[in-house]
Design an enzyme around this catalytic site. Structure first.
Site, PDB file in Angstrom:
ATOM      1  N   PRO A 275       1.030  -1.511  -0.381  1.00 54.72           N
ATOM      2  CA  PRO A 275       0.432  -0.129   0.073  1.00 54.72           C
ATOM      3  C   PRO A 275       1.065   1.307   0.035  1.00 54.72           C
ATOM      4  CG  PRO A 275      -0.035  -0.838   1.680  1.00 54.72           C
ATOM      5  CD  PRO A 275       0.987  -1.355   1.190  1.00 54.72           C
ATOM      6  N   GLY A 276       0.759   2.268  -1.003  1.00 55.74           N
ATOM      7  CA  GLY A 276       0.652   3.741  -1.152  1.00 55.74           C
ATOM      8  C   GLY A 276      -0.191   4.269  -0.308  1.00 55.74           C
ATOM      9  N   ARG A 313      -1.182  16.237  -9.646  1.00 54.51           N
ATOM     10  CA  ARG A 313      -2.565  15.331  -9.608  1.00 54.51           C
ATOM     11  C   ARG A 313      -3.273  15.817 -10.426  1.00 54.51           C
ATOM     12  NH1 ARG A 313      -5.009  13.192  -6.318  1.00 54.51           N
ATOM     13  NH2 ARG A 313      -4.972  10.729  -7.697  1.00 54.51           N
ATOM     14  N   CYS A 344       3.716  28.585 -16.860  1.00 50.90           N
ATOM     15  CA  CYS A 344       2.749  29.348 -17.699  1.00 50.90           C
ATOM     16  C   CYS A 344       2.346  28.083 -18.683  1.00 50.90           C
ATOM     17  CB  CYS A 344       4.091  30.034 -18.386  1.00 50.90           C
ATOM     18  SG  CYS A 344       5.263  30.848 -17.020  1.00 50.90           S
TER      19      CYS A 344
HETATM   20  N1  LLP Z   1       2.689  -1.951  -6.090  1.00 46.98           N
HETATM   21  C1  LLP Z   1       3.012  -1.754  -6.911  1.00 46.98           C
HETATM   22  C2  LLP Z   1       3.476  -2.511  -8.270  1.00 46.98           C
HETATM   23  C3  LLP Z   1       2.345   0.003  -7.974  1.00 46.98           C
HETATM   24  O1  LLP Z   1       2.980  -0.515  -9.423  1.00 46.98           O
HETATM   25  C4  LLP Z   1       1.906   0.619  -7.178  1.00 46.98           C
HETATM   26  C5  LLP Z   1       1.269   1.957  -7.736  1.00 46.98           C
HETATM   27  C6  LLP Z   1       1.596   0.574  -5.450  1.00 46.98           C
HETATM   28  C7  LLP Z   1       2.161  -1.340  -5.456  1.00 46.98           C
HETATM   29  C8  LLP Z   1       1.496   1.207  -5.276  1.00 46.98           C
HETATM   30  O2  LLP Z   1      -0.300   1.768  -4.939  1.00 46.98           O
HETATM   31  P1  LLP Z   1      -0.970   2.565  -4.336  1.00 46.98           P
HETATM   32  O3  LLP Z   1      -1.479   1.559  -2.884  1.00 46.98           O
HETATM   33  O4  LLP Z   1      -0.829   3.681  -3.856  1.00 46.98           O
HETATM   34  O5  LLP Z   1      -2.754   2.623  -4.608  1.00 46.98           O
HETATM   35  N2  LLP Z   1       0.419   8.634  -9.982  1.00 46.98           N
HETATM   36  C9  LLP Z   1      -0.788   7.863  -9.271  1.00 46.98           C
HETATM   37  C10 LLP Z   1      -0.490   6.803  -8.757  1.00 46.98           C
HETATM   38  C11 LLP Z   1       0.004   5.527  -9.640  1.00 46.98           C
HETATM   39  C12 LLP Z   1       0.789   4.291  -9.140  1.00 46.98           C
HETATM   40  C13 LLP Z   1       1.363   3.705  -9.557  1.00 46.98           C
HETATM   41  N3  LLP Z   1       1.688   2.237  -8.975  1.00 46.98           N
HETATM   42  C14 LLP Z   1      -1.697   9.124  -8.527  1.00 46.98           C
HETATM   43  O6  LLP Z   1      -0.773  10.151  -8.448  1.00 46.98           O
HETATM   44  O7  LLP Z   1      -2.825   9.055  -8.613  1.00 46.98           O
END
Ligand code: LLP
Length: 423
Positions: A275-276, A313, A344
């Site tokens: 999780p992120g 975002r 800009c």
């Molecule tokens: N594991 C893998 C292999 C991933 O590619 C990702 C996110 C995560 C874990 C973590 O996912 P999360 O739990 O954070 O959803 N920049 C975009 C999000 C891109 C996510 C890419 N991969 C945004 O700002 O919404």
């Protein structure tokens, strides 16, 4: 966690610190993180697993500040990394190598070597070419590399197309129907220890059923693998649980973990999750000041000192981030405005057609849900030094990344001698 950023008599606090006081000392813009919020979301995950073997690997890409990572590492989590740079940060901030998993579709040879040398828990392998390279490098280093295959379960995560990864048309993972063959080949390879299976289907998922569907596909593969005598220790189901930015309702970490455990059918594999956003997203805000108000007759623009280079975002995904003044005044009338940065580009906005109480030059605004994919996606576009990062713990706060200076902007740049020699 919801009340970590809260208003007290009209003034925004992070834990026990007034956001305005931090702004006075640090200047704007800055990202502000609550250490309590990070830990409490993480604990929600850990508690829900109860006695089921698990490893929560925080997705470093969502927030890679050393102080944040160190906080996570000290709670016993692992790290999910996608580059050599993230490996460097993860090790530097205190994650033991044996709690690091390495995902990503394009790992370079030097990155592979660094990760093998460090002794990470496993590579999530995306293709046969990558597997061969990992095996080759492991043997050259006189080591063995632990791997899982990242399978693409072909389920629709119902999220923004840019952050959907688990469909067959996406570049990620290995189609389920090719995975069996891949495992067979890997089994006979020197330098490779097969220990798991992995999938990650997308990000900001607000429904649990795609996770469960993906798990079902992974489970059916386990049965086939078993019949080949390949037994795995780990099931890595990636990250992706969504959060509430606006009106969406996202399942809690507890509900998510329970849904997964309910579908394990007695299997005791160690579950890895990555999780992120669901840990970091609502643990941080972006604080910015109003530079000017500009009324064009058709629109009212609130021009602030944070821009798309600080928080990409809204521009990139038309993502919604709640924005409120740091100091609310009574029943101030709301007006529809575009909240924009100084860059800009017309695509440089933090919010469009948003109701906001009347604000004036110098007022502070808070952009909520900016703890994940905020600073990590920021850039120096328009030669803007990147924002400071600040962390709060109770009554204390610390600058955990200094605001960049003009010298930082040109670090490493050089005017070659020959441009000075004339013609
Ligand atoms: N594991 C893998 C292999 C991933 O590619 C990702 C996110 C995560 C874990 C973590 O996912 P999360 O739990 O954070 O959803 N920049 C975009 C999000 C891109 C996510 C890419 N991969 C945004 O700002 O919404």
């Amino acid at each position: 966690m919801d009340n970590v950023f809260r208003y007290q008599e009209g003034e925004l606090f992070c834990e026990d610190v007034a956001v305005r006081d931090i702004a006075k000392q640090v200047g704007t813009p800055f990202f502000l993180y609550s250490s309590f919020a990070f830990c409490s979301r993480l604990n929600d995950y850990v508690k829900a697993f109860s006695d089921h073997p698990h490893l929560v690997c925080f997705a470093v890409k969502s927030n890679s500040n050393l102080a944040v990572l160190n906080l996570m590492a000290n709670q016993g989590t692992g790290a999910d990394i996608v580059s050599g740079g993230e490996l460097f940060r993860a090790l530097r901030s205190g994650f033991p190598a044996e709690r690091i998993v390495y995902s990503g579709v394009g790992k370079t040879v030097p990155e592979i070597r660094e990760a093998i040398a460090a002794g990470i828990l496993m590579f999530n392998v995306e293709s046969m070419q990558e597997l061969e390279e990992i095996s080759r490098q492991a043997m050259l280093l006189g080591k063995r590399a632990r791997i899982s295959f990242r399978v693409n379960p072909d389920v629709n995560p119902q999220t923004h197309p840019y952050i959907s990864t688990g469909l067959r048309k996406n570049k990620f993972g290995m189609p389920v129907d090719m995975a069996l063959e891949a495992y067979k080949i890997a089994k006979g390879m020197d330098g490779i220890d097969i220990i798991g299976i992995d999938c990650h289907i997308g990000s900001q998922l607000t429904d649990l059923s795609p996770f469960v569907d993906a798990l079902e596909r992974v489970k059916s593969l386990l049965v086939d693998l078993d019949s080949l005598g390949i037994r795995l220790d780990y099931i890595d189901i990636g990250g992706g649980l969504g959060i509430r930015y606006h009106e969406e309702s996202a399942p809690s970490p507890g509900e998510y973990v329970r849904a997964i455990l309910d579908h394990m059918d007695g299997l005791r594999h160690k579950i890895i999750i990555e999780p992120g956003r669901s840990i970091a997203g609502n643990a941080g805000i972006l604080v910015t000041s109003v530079i000017n108000i500009k009324d064009t007759g058709t629109k009212r623009f609130v021009i602030v000192d944070a821009a798309m280079n600080d928080l990409a975002r809204p521009s990139l995904y038309e993502a919604y981030h709640a924005i409120h003044p740091v100091c609310m005044e009574g029943n101030a009338a709301q007006v529809a405005v575009d909240i924009v940065g100084p860059i800009c580009e017309s695509g440089d906005f933090l919010a469009r057609d948003r109701l906001l109480p009347r604000v004036k030059k110098g007022d502070l605004l808070s952009v909520f849900s900016a703890g994940a994919y905020g600073f990590t996606m920021s850039s120096n576009y328009n030669s803007r030094p990147r924002a400071a990062e600040v962390m709060v713990r109770g009554k204390e706060f610390a600058v955990v990344r200094a605001r960049e200076t003009y010298d930082d902007l040109i670090k490493g740049e050089k005017i070659p001698d020959w441009t000075c020699k004339g013609s």
